[in-house]
Write a protein that holds these residues in place. Sequence first.
Motif, PDB file in Angstrom:
ATOM      1  N   PHE A   1       0.844  -1.199   0.000  1.00  0.00           N
ATOM      2  CA  PHE A   1       0.000   0.000   0.000  1.00  0.00           C
ATOM      3  C   PHE A   1       0.877   1.246   0.000  1.00  0.00           C
ATOM      4  O   PHE A   1       1.694   1.419   0.884  1.00  0.00           O
ATOM      5  N   PRO A   2       0.742   2.146  -0.950  1.00  0.00           N
ATOM      6  CA  PRO A   2      -0.210   2.054  -2.090  1.00  0.00           C
ATOM      7  C   PRO A   2       0.233   1.036  -3.148  1.00  0.00           C
ATOM      8  O   PRO A   2      -0.605   0.505  -3.865  1.00  0.00           O
TER       9      PRO A   2
ATOM     10  N   SER B   1       5.144   1.285  -0.669  1.00  0.00           N
ATOM     11  CA  SER B   1       5.205   1.007   0.768  1.00  0.00           C
ATOM     12  C   SER B   1       6.649   1.023   1.260  1.00  0.00           C
ATOM     13  O   SER B   1       6.932   1.479   2.372  1.00  0.00           O
TER      14      SER B   1
ATOM     15  N   THR C   1     -10.082   2.298   7.916  1.00  0.00           N
ATOM     16  CA  THR C   1      -8.889   2.896   7.298  1.00  0.00           C
ATOM     17  C   THR C   1      -7.919   1.814   6.837  1.00  0.00           C
ATOM     18  O   THR C   1      -7.500   1.780   5.669  1.00  0.00           O
TER      19      THR C   1
ATOM     20  N   ALA D   1      -6.762   0.173   3.018  1.00  0.00           N
ATOM     21  CA  ALA D   1      -5.377   0.071   2.569  1.00  0.00           C
ATOM     22  C   ALA D   1      -5.025  -1.366   2.187  1.00  0.00           C
ATOM     23  O   ALA D   1      -4.392  -1.618   1.153  1.00  0.00           O
ATOM     24  N   THR D   2      -5.450  -2.333   2.999  1.00  0.00           N
ATOM     25  CA  THR D   2      -5.083  -3.717   2.688  1.00  0.00           C
ATOM     26  C   THR D   2      -5.873  -4.240   1.486  1.00  0.00           C
ATOM     27  O   THR D   2      -5.362  -5.040   0.714  1.00  0.00           O
TER      28      THR D   2
ATOM     29  N   THR E   1      -6.624  -2.362  -1.040  1.00  0.00           N
ATOM     30  CA  THR E   1      -5.858  -1.799  -2.159  1.00  0.00           C
ATOM     31  C   THR E   1      -4.642  -2.665  -2.456  1.00  0.00           C
ATOM     32  O   THR E   1      -4.337  -2.966  -3.618  1.00  0.00           O
TER      33      THR E   1
ATOM     34  N   VAL F   1      -1.750   5.566   7.784  1.00  0.00           N
ATOM     35  CA  VAL F   1      -2.436   5.152   6.558  1.00  0.00           C
ATOM     36  C   VAL F   1      -3.366   6.254   6.043  1.00  0.00           C
ATOM     37  O   VAL F   1      -3.435   6.505   4.832  1.00  0.00           O
TER      38      VAL F   1
ATOM     39  N   LEU G   1      -4.155   7.597   2.195  1.00  0.00           N
ATOM     40  CA  LEU G   1      -5.437   7.384   1.507  1.00  0.00           C
ATOM     41  C   LEU G   1      -5.950   8.705   0.951  1.00  0.00           C
ATOM     42  O   LEU G   1      -6.461   8.767  -0.167  1.00  0.00           O
TER      43      LEU G   1
ATOM     44  N   ARG H   1      -3.958   9.756  -2.366  1.00  0.00           N
ATOM     45  CA  ARG H   1      -3.659   8.679  -3.310  1.00  0.00           C
ATOM     46  C   ARG H   1      -3.323   9.244  -4.683  1.00  0.00           C
ATOM     47  O   ARG H   1      -3.970  10.157  -5.162  1.00  0.00           O
TER      48      ARG H   1
END
Lengths: 444, 273
Positions: free
Chosen positions: B26-27, B32, B62, B66-67, B69, B237, B241, B244
Motif C-alpha cells: 500500500f499504495p 510502501s 482505514t 489500505a489492505t 488496495t 495510513v 489514503l 492517493r
Amino acid sequence: MTTYADARPGPGAGATAGPDASGHFGRFGGRFMPEALIGPLDELEQAWRSAMADETFRAQLDQMLREYAGVPSLLYDATRLSQAAGARILLKREDLNHTGAHKVRNVLGQALLTKRMGKNRVIAETGAGQHGVATATACAYLDLDCVVYMGEVDIERQSLNVARMRVLGAQVVPVSTGSRTLKDAINEALRDWVTSVDDTHYLLGTAAGAHPFPAMVRDFTRGIGDEAREQVLALTGALPDAVCACVGGGSNAIGIFAAFVPDPSVQLYGFEAGGDGVETGRHAATITGGDVGVLHGARSFLLQDADGQTVESHSISAGLDYPGVGPEHSWLAETGRATYRPVTDAEAMKAFALLSRTEGIIPAIESAHAISGALDVAAELGPDAVIVVNLSGRGDKDMHTAAEYFDLAEAGPELGPGEARQVADERAGDLHFDETPGETDPLP
Amino acid sequence: MSVRATLAGTRADGRAALVGYLPAGFPTVEGSIAVLAAMVAAGVDVVEVGLPYSDPVMDGPTIQRATETALAGGTRTADTLRVVEAVAATGVPALVMTYWNPVERYGVDRFARDLSAAGGAGLITPDLIPDEAGDWMAAADRHDLDRVFLVAPSSTQERIAMTVAACRGFVYATAVMGVTGAREATSTDAPVLVARTRAATGTAGLPVGVGLGVTNGAQAAEVAAFADAVIVGSAFVAPLLERRGDQAAGIAAVTRLTRDLAAGVRGAGSAGR
C-alpha cells in the motif's frame, strides 16, 4: 489415526461428540480470535454450559420451541419421492417450523441465553437473509434489540428479506468491505462485538466460528436428530441406513447427525454446494474442494488461494454460499465418520423440481442439495434402504431464483399451464414426472 | 535486528519507542517501501509491516481500505517479505503484523525461516493467542524471532501472565475494546491495562507497547508516560489514503506526522496536524 469415537467424552452430558476442553475437534476448531474476545468467549461458554445444566432453562426453551416454533417437526414418509428414488425416503420436515427452517432452533436457544446473560442487544450476520430473519424474529419475540450485518451485494439480491427484517424491528446494516457478502458480514459483526460485548451477544448463525460456537450451535440444533431418531424407530422399528443433509456452514447437518454419530450402522452424508462443478473452481464445496486453514476463528476446511487469502464461493443456494465450514464436519470427514460429496446447481434444481412434483413440497434450494444427494445414496443402497433426509427449509424464499432458473417468470403469462410445465420439464431434465405408481419399482 | 535491543536502547534513553505500521503493498509494493523508509528517516524506531489479508477482523475501515488496495494490486506473501528486507536494510527492526492463516498456508517454519533470512525481527499476531501457537512458538525459537502477542482490557490476570510469558520483544496492549482506527481521546483503559500487564512482567521485564487509536504527538506523549512503546497504524495510513496518486505529498504528510509522534514519545508533540 485418532477415531471420532476416541475424541468423544465419556457417557453422560448428553453424550455429544467433542470438542475437547480447549474447543478442538481433533486438529480442527479452537480459537483463532483476538485476545479481546477470548474473555467474552469464555464467559459465553460458561453461560451456555450452566444454562444447559439448568432444568428451568431447558424447560423454557423446550416450551418456546413447542408452542412458538412448532417443534418437534414431522418425520414424513415420502412415498412418491421414494418411488422415484428407489429406496424409502423419510423427510425430517424442518421446513414446517416457524420462519420456515431449522434455524429457529438455534436462534431461540441463543436469544434465550442472551437474556440469561443479562444482555439486551443481539447482533448477527446474514447472507441470504434467512438467519437475519430468524434472529430478528427471536429478538422481536424476546424483546431484544437486533442489528443484522449484511453485505451490500446480498442486500441487492435479497431485498424481500431485508424488508422482513425491518418489519420485525431489526436494524439492517450494509457491509461495503471486502467481497460485500456473507464472510464480510461476519467480519463486521465481529468488529461490532469487540466494541460492544458488555451488553451484546453475537448470535452466530451456523455451527462454525470460535469455540464454543460450533458446539453450542450443534447442541441447540441437535433436537432435529434426537427427534428423527425416535421417530424413525417408532415408524420402522429400526435405525435408518443413512442420514442425509446439506452442508454450508453445517448447522442443519450437525443438528441431525449428532444423534446418529454413536450408531455405527447409520451412514452419514453431507452434501456440499458444487456450484458449476468442483472442477470449475466456481463452487462452495469446502471439504471436497478446499484445504485446511483458519477462518473466522476456527481451523477447518476452507476455500483459499496459494497465499491463504479467502476465495469467494459460488452456489445457486445463498444459504450454502460460504467459503468455510464448521470444524466438527471437517473432523467427521477426516475420521471417516461422515461422507461429504458435492451436488451441482443443476443437480440440486432437478431435485428441487422432483420433490415439488412428487410430494407437493417446495424445498429450500439448500435442502434440494440433500434430496439430490439422497437419490444417489438410494441408488447405491438399493430398494431395502431407509434414508432420512433433513428437509432443512422451505422454498418460498427461493421462488425468484427458481422462476428465473426454470424460465417461468418471464414466459409465465404467455404460456398455458401445459406449456409452462413443458418449459420447466425441459430445464429440470429427464424426470419422468408422469410416471404413475407401478411403472417404477414398487416400494419394499 | 531485534526489537529487544532497540527497546532496551530507548528504555536506557528514558523514553518510549515509536512503532509505526504500514501494510506491504500500500499504495504499491515499491510505494510502501518508500513510505516506510521516510517513516524510519523521520524517527520511527520499530516498523510493523502489515501482511494484507482478505478477512481482517481486527481492523477498522482505514486499514481495511489500505489492505484491500494492496490485495487488489496483487500483493503476495513474498512481497511482504521483500518489504521487510528493505526496511531491515535501513537498520531498524521490522516485525510482520499478520493474521494467522497466511502464515499457516505459507508453512509456519518456512515463513519463520524466510522472515529471518529477510532480516525480519518477528511477528505480531492479532488473531493468534498463545494457546493455539505451539508451532509458531517452536519456529520462533528455532529462528530466534520475536513473538508479540496481544493483551486486552477483557483479559484476565491469568491470561495476561500466560501471554506475557509467551512473548518475546514486547507485549502488545490493545488500549481499547475495539478495532484499529484513529480516536480523538486516548483510552482510560490503557493505563489500567498497562499496570496490570506490568504486574506480570515486573518493572524491568518485558516491555509493554500500547496501540489502537494514537493519532498525534500529544496522544503519543500521554501514552509514552506509562508505556515502553507507542504503536501507531491507522494515523499513518489515513494521510496516504487522502493523497492517493500523489506519493510525494503522501510521504511529506507521513514525515510531518512521524516527526510529531517522535517528539511525542520523547515527551513533547502537538495535538494535531
